[in-house]
Design a protein around this motif. Structure first.
Motif, PDB file in Angstrom:
ATOM      1  N   ARG A 179     -88.368 -42.118  66.778  1.00 28.37           N
ATOM      2  CA  ARG A 179     -89.819 -42.251  66.688  1.00 28.37           C
ATOM      3  C   ARG A 179     -90.548 -41.146  67.448  1.00 28.37           C
ATOM      4  NH1 ARG A 179     -91.899 -47.838  66.366  1.00 28.37           N
ATOM      5  NH2 ARG A 179     -90.357 -49.133  65.323  1.00 28.37           N
ATOM      6  N   ALA A 288     -95.798 -46.589  56.921  1.00 26.97           N
ATOM      7  CA  ALA A 288     -96.242 -47.591  57.892  1.00 26.97           C
ATOM      8  C   ALA A 288     -95.479 -48.904  57.730  1.00 26.97           C
ATOM      9  CB  ALA A 288     -97.743 -47.829  57.734  1.00 26.97           C
ATOM     10  N   GLN A 291     -92.064 -48.493  59.302  1.00 27.99           N
ATOM     11  CA  GLN A 291     -92.155 -48.483  60.757  1.00 27.99           C
ATOM     12  C   GLN A 291     -92.485 -49.866  61.321  1.00 27.99           C
ATOM     13  OE1 GLN A 291     -91.677 -45.692  63.156  1.00 27.99           O
ATOM     14  NE2 GLN A 291     -90.436 -45.506  61.301  1.00 27.99           N
ATOM     15  N   SER A 292     -93.347 -50.607  60.655  1.00 26.19           N
ATOM     16  CA  SER A 292     -93.664 -51.951  61.133  1.00 26.19           C
ATOM     17  C   SER A 292     -92.457 -52.875  61.008  1.00 26.19           C
ATOM     18  CB  SER A 292     -94.861 -52.526  60.367  1.00 26.19           C
ATOM     19  OG  SER A 292     -94.547 -52.705  58.995  1.00 26.19           O
ATOM     20  N   ASP A 295     -90.349 -52.112  63.901  1.00 25.11           N
ATOM     21  CA  ASP A 295     -90.919 -52.782  65.078  1.00 25.11           C
ATOM     22  C   ASP A 295     -90.494 -54.243  65.135  1.00 25.11           C
ATOM     23  OD1 ASP A 295     -92.317 -50.593  66.139  1.00 25.11           O
ATOM     24  OD2 ASP A 295     -94.003 -50.920  64.780  1.00 25.11           O
ATOM     25  N   ASP A 312     -97.102 -52.567  68.533  1.00 27.58           N
ATOM     26  CA  ASP A 312     -97.098 -51.540  67.501  1.00 27.58           C
ATOM     27  C   ASP A 312     -97.105 -52.171  66.113  1.00 27.58           C
ATOM     28  OD1 ASP A 312     -97.004 -48.642  67.087  1.00 27.58           O
ATOM     29  OD2 ASP A 312     -95.106 -49.031  66.089  1.00 27.58           O
ATOM     30  N   TYR A 313     -96.382 -53.272  65.963  1.00 24.57           N
ATOM     31  CA  TYR A 313     -96.375 -53.986  64.676  1.00 24.57           C
ATOM     32  C   TYR A 313     -97.789 -54.449  64.320  1.00 24.57           C
ATOM     33  CZ  TYR A 313     -95.528 -57.643  61.231  1.00 24.57           C
ATOM     34  OH  TYR A 313     -95.577 -58.420  60.096  1.00 24.57           O
ATOM     35  N   ARG A 315    -100.650 -53.271  65.367  1.00 24.98           N
ATOM     36  CA  ARG A 315    -101.519 -52.110  65.079  1.00 24.98           C
ATOM     37  C   ARG A 315    -101.273 -51.568  63.677  1.00 24.98           C
ATOM     38  NH1 ARG A 315    -100.672 -46.819  65.260  1.00 24.98           N
ATOM     39  NH2 ARG A 315     -98.609 -47.109  66.197  1.00 24.98           N
ATOM     40  N   ARG A 316    -100.016 -51.445  63.303  1.00 25.61           N
ATOM     41  CA  ARG A 316     -99.695 -50.921  61.974  1.00 25.61           C
ATOM     42  C   ARG A 316    -100.107 -51.901  60.878  1.00 25.61           C
ATOM     43  NH1 ARG A 316     -96.574 -46.350  62.276  1.00 25.61           N
ATOM     44  NH2 ARG A 316     -95.498 -45.981  64.259  1.00 25.61           N
ATOM     45  N   SER A 317     -99.966 -53.176  61.120  1.00 21.60           N
ATOM     46  CA  SER A 317    -100.337 -54.171  60.110  1.00 21.60           C
ATOM     47  C   SER A 317    -101.825 -54.141  59.832  1.00 21.60           C
ATOM     48  CB  SER A 317     -99.904 -55.574  60.569  1.00 21.60           C
ATOM     49  OG  SER A 317     -98.498 -55.655  60.687  1.00 21.60           O
ATOM     50  N   ALA A 319    -103.755 -51.510  60.245  1.00 27.14           N
ATOM     51  CA  ALA A 319    -104.004 -50.259  59.527  1.00 27.14           C
ATOM     52  C   ALA A 319    -103.570 -50.348  58.066  1.00 27.14           C
ATOM     53  CB  ALA A 319    -103.281 -49.106  60.217  1.00 27.14           C
ATOM     54  N   LEU A 320    -102.574 -51.182  57.783  1.00 27.37           N
ATOM     55  CA  LEU A 320    -102.070 -51.328  56.423  1.00 27.37           C
ATOM     56  C   LEU A 320    -102.917 -52.271  55.588  1.00 27.37           C
ATOM     57  CD1 LEU A 320     -98.184 -51.533  56.798  1.00 27.37           C
ATOM     58  CD2 LEU A 320     -99.396 -50.196  55.083  1.00 27.37           C
TER      59      LEU A 320
END
Length: 447
Positions: A179, A288, A291-292, A295, A312-313, A315-317, A319-320
């Motif tokens: 990462r 994403a 990556q999630s 995570d 991080d999960y 945050r990415r969720s 954003a997705l």
């Protein structure tokens, strides 16, 4: 003391070139033959200028369109595959670690297949690298880092198979290295290739050279028509075959050029708007999601120390799947059609995967670790892996559709200009030859 008178100028000496040029200019202004010759020379120069500009526009547009098809497009796809394969390999490694000795052969094969795909993509990108600059540095980082990453993963597996507890530390270190070093390098390569693809598409639009060629061509047509009118007025001839040929060649050149370059520009715009645009959003969403998912797996691997992965999960969720997130933007970029439907399917499945994730976290926090792992790795419709697979399948369909649309439009843009440079050269020479053949006999009549 005697003085010698200066010698008179030689009567037979020729006048200077300046005097000769002035004489010719005066003849061009004051005599009918001079005016005709001057008009013919202007028309010829405009024909040649239009031909040169049209040839430059055709060659530049064709070269850019060909580069999109044969180089920039494939390299961008290789950069996408490199990032995807590395991300998926990290997820597969984490899942295999959670299963321990029960790791199925298919999961192990998937991990190895991802690494092989990353190696092939890196080889393609490395062969196209200039050997200097950011792309070369990123390729070097990946070439040296992927073996180090796989070594850490294998150490983690070996330690875990021996029943030792610190195997998870090696896996977390491997994931942190991927990462922190490998994925940013892969992202840099993808960004550079995407920018190069955008530059080539801008070149395939035609640009200023096409406009200049069109202006010169119109001027050449007007000059040829006015020359034809002058000859018709002074000689009472209704038409001069050579000038008719020149005008016809220029008209064909203009029509062919407008159609070919127009088709190329429209196809390039379609490739960018209907293919590359939504494809970029869908690819970012796929990155994403992978990556999630990593995570989520690493949260379970790390147990009580996995808070950073969980953050991080989340945050990415957001954003997705959140408002104006990646999938919302992908749907907007795609417009109506199957690609937008794929993005919507991924969005619905992704929100379902969040529900499953929350249940996994509830089980883990409650001390039911084995049940949490089983639910997270379940490939059923209501399992963690099953929900993520639905998201990835929908995104893969959308990525494939947009990539195919972009490639088809780029191919059309290239094919539209394949024969244009040859046609420009032939028609320009034909127009110039026709103009000379039409005017020369009229000039001879004045002798």
């Amino acid at each position: 003391m005697s003085l010698t008178a200066p010698a008179p100028p030689d009567a037979g000496s020729s006048p200077s070139w300046r005097a000769r040029a002035a004489e010719l200019a005066e003849l061009g202004r004051t005599t009918r033959v001079g005016q005709l010759a001057r008009a013919a020379l202007v028309a010829l120069l405009l024909v040649l200028l239009a031909g040169v500009l049209a040839l430059v526009a055709a060659l530049r547009t064709g070269a850019a369109a060909d580069d999109v098809v044969t180089r920039s497009g494939p390299l961008t796809a290789s950069a996408q595959e490199l990032y995807r394969a590395l991300s998926d390999a990290d997820t597969s490694a984490g899942q295999g670690f959670l299963l321990g000795a029960d790791e199925p052969a298919t999961l192990r094969l998937r991990y190895q297949t991802d690494l092989a795909a990353a190696g092939r993509a890196l080889a393609v990108l490395g062969s196209a690298s200039t050997g200097a600059g950011a792309d070369a540095a990123a390729v070097t980082t990946l070439a040296q880092g992927i073996p180090a990453y796989t070594g850490l993963v294998e150490t983690a597996r070996a330690v875990d198979r021996q029943g030792l507890t610190y195997g998870s530390a090696y896996l977390r270190e491997a994931s942190a290295f991927l990462r922190g070093d490998l994925l940013p390098a892969a992202q840099q390569i993808y960004d550079l290739q995407s920018a190069a693809l955008g530059d080539e598409q801008d070149g395939a639009d035609g640009g200023v050279w096409t406009v200049l060629a069109l202006v010169a061509l119109i001027a050449a047509l007007v000059a040829t028509w006015r020359l034809h009118r002058r000859i018709a007025y002074t000689t009472r001839r209704r038409r001069t075959p050579g000038l008719v040929l020149a005008g016809g060649a220029l008209a064909v050149l203009g029509l062919w050029g407008v159609v070919a370059l127009g088709v190329s520009a429209v196809a390039t715009a379609a490739s960018r708007d209907d293919g590359i645009g939504p494809n970029r959003e869908l690819v970012a969403a796929r990155f994403a999601v992978l990556q999630s998912r990593s995570d989520e797996i690493l949260t379970l691997v790390a147990r009580s120390t996995g808070g950073a992965y969980e953050q991080d999960y989340v945050r990415r969720s957001i954003a997705l799947y959140g408002w104006q997130g990646l999938l919302d933007r992908a749907r907007a970029a795609a417009g109506e059609g199957p690609v937008a439907d794929d993005a919507l399917t991924a969005q619905v499945a992704g929100r379902r995967s969040i529900t499953v994730h929350e249940l996994v976290r509830t089980l883990d926090v409650a001390g039911e670790y084995e049940q949490a792992v089983a639910l997270a790795l379940s490939s059923g419709a209501n399992g963690g892996q099953g929900a993520v697979t639905q998201v990835l399948d929908a995104l893969d369909r959308g990525v494939a559709r947009t990539a195919t649309a972009a490639a088809d439009d780029a191919t059309l843009a290239r094919d539209a200009t394949v024969l244009l440079p040859l046609g420009v050269a032939v028609l320009t020479l034909l127009a110039a030859g026709g103009l000379v053949a039409g005017v020369w006999p009229r000039l001879q009549e004045y002798r």
